[in-house]
Scaffold this active site. Structure first.
Site, mmCIF file in Angstrom:
data_model
loop_
_atom_site.group_PDB
_atom_site.id
_atom_site.type_symbol
_atom_site.label_atom_id
_atom_site.label_comp_id
_atom_site.label_asym_id
_atom_site.label_seq_id
_atom_site.Cartn_x
_atom_site.Cartn_y
_atom_site.Cartn_z
ATOM 1 C CG HIS A 238 4.004 -6.673 2.139
ATOM 2 N ND1 HIS A 238 3.613 -5.851 1.093
ATOM 3 C CD2 HIS A 238 2.608 -7.421 2.273
ATOM 4 C CE1 HIS A 238 2.509 -5.919 0.424
ATOM 5 N NE2 HIS A 238 2.005 -7.122 1.337
ATOM 6 N N GLY B 124 10.589 7.087 -2.740
ATOM 7 C CA GLY B 124 10.006 6.043 -3.852
ATOM 8 C C GLY B 124 8.834 6.511 -4.554
ATOM 9 N N GLY C 261 3.404 13.770 -10.915
ATOM 10 C CA GLY C 261 4.867 13.783 -10.451
ATOM 11 C C GLY C 261 5.959 13.908 -11.269
ATOM 12 N N PRO C 262 7.238 13.597 -10.919
ATOM 13 C CG PRO C 262 8.945 13.554 -9.589
ATOM 14 C CD PRO C 262 7.547 13.780 -9.519
#
Length: 315
Positions: free
Chosen positions: A107, A205, A196-197
């Site tokens: 998946h 990930g 976030g960065p």
């Protein structure tokens, strides 16, 4: 959301049935010690209930379905939900135990904690689901330094999940022609995340977080190992391929002797599983392939609500 409501206030809000449901998708289903640790983190607060867990070894993916209440201030704005800290605890357990570089499955995925989706239940509104989605996104982006992309009602313009995934290369297998393994993208993101960065940890990930009305996940097994045929069928069933409106599909390998059409029904009250099943069977017959009856990977919102009420009463 540093808020500590009294038991009386909690009881009152729960009785009002302002509830949110969270579907937490994590890239692991084969290491049961890891799954147990994540589940244990999700059971620390008895006011958040894990109503379902769906594990798929072939996909190497697990989905937890959780429910809890929302509290409001005097202006009726949401200010607190036990789901918030429970989700963060489960996310922390997942990041501590899973290295995406070591992950392989049939998946697609972009992160260890791949997707977090909030739905309103009972009297709760979509705005409340979006409020919690954005609060969780901020904490995951800041605390764990993981890029987070918001979608649907949590996104400022309502950007669709599949649009963002397509931009990030989510649908392109990178291993053995039909599976996903390790990190699949550059470590510096070209598309700026919402939280976030822009630099990505290969071990963690990316995380997608959204809020939307209820969707149904329905998978249909194809008794063939021909993944190309499964992908052709999937495309012809999907809205994107000119098939059924509000239906999204993936044709995937599922085990050693079968494939599967994984379906996301965005408006299940309009186009449900029976109609999708009929269309898949018709297209598969033209390919000379046999199809099994599909299966739901989660309960209906009515059953989930009933489970929650029964379990919270038992607690």
């Amino acid at each position: 959301m540093d808020f500590n409501p009294s038991f009386k206030d909690k009881k009152k809000t729960r009785d009002q049935s302002s509830l949110l449901c969270c579907k937490l998708f994590i890239s692991e289903a084969r290491n049961h010690d890891v799954l147990d640790a994540i589940e244990q983190a999700g059971r620390l607060d008895p006011e958040t209930i894990i109503v379902n867990k769906f594990e798929d070894g072939a996909y190497n993916r697990v989905r937890f379905t959780l429910v809890s209440y929302v509290m409001h201030d005097i202006t009726d704005s949401p200010i607190y939900s036990p789901l918030h800290q429970t989700i963060l605890a489960m996310v922390e357990a997942a990041f501590g135990a899973i290295n995406l570089e070591m992950h392989c499955g049939a998946h697609p995925r972009l992160g260890t904690v791949d997707d977090i989706l909030f739905h309103p239940l009972a009297r709760a509104s979509l705005d409340e689901a979006a409020w919690l989605a954005k609060a969780v996104a901020t904490d995951i982006g800041n605390k764990f330094q993981v890029p987070v992309y918001l979608y649907a009602a949590a996104h400022p313009t309502g950007k669709a999940l599949d649009t963002i995934r397509r931009e990030l290369g989510y649908y392109r297998p990178n291993f053995l022609g039909n599976q996903w393994a390790g990190w699949t993208m550059p470590e510096m993101l070209s598309e700026k995340p919402d939280e976030g960065p822009t630099m990505v940890s290969r071990a963690r990930g990316i995380t997608m977080i959204g809020a939307r009305p209820w969707i149904t996940l329905y998978n249909i097994p194809i008794l063939s190992t021909d993944v190309s045929a499964a992908r052709r069928i999937a495309r012809m069933v999907s809205a994107r391929g000119g098939g059924l409106p509000t239906v999204q599909t993936l044709g995937l390998v599922h085990g050693e002797d079968s494939t599967e059409i994984a379906c996301m029904l965005l408006e299940p009250n309009q186009i449900g599983a029976d109609r999708v099943q009929t269309r898949v069977e018709m297209l598969a017959a033209k390919e000379g392939l046999d199809v099994e009856r599909g299966y739901f990977t989660d309960s209906s919102p009515e059953i989930i609500l009933e489970k929650y009420m029964n379990l919270v009463s038992a607690n």
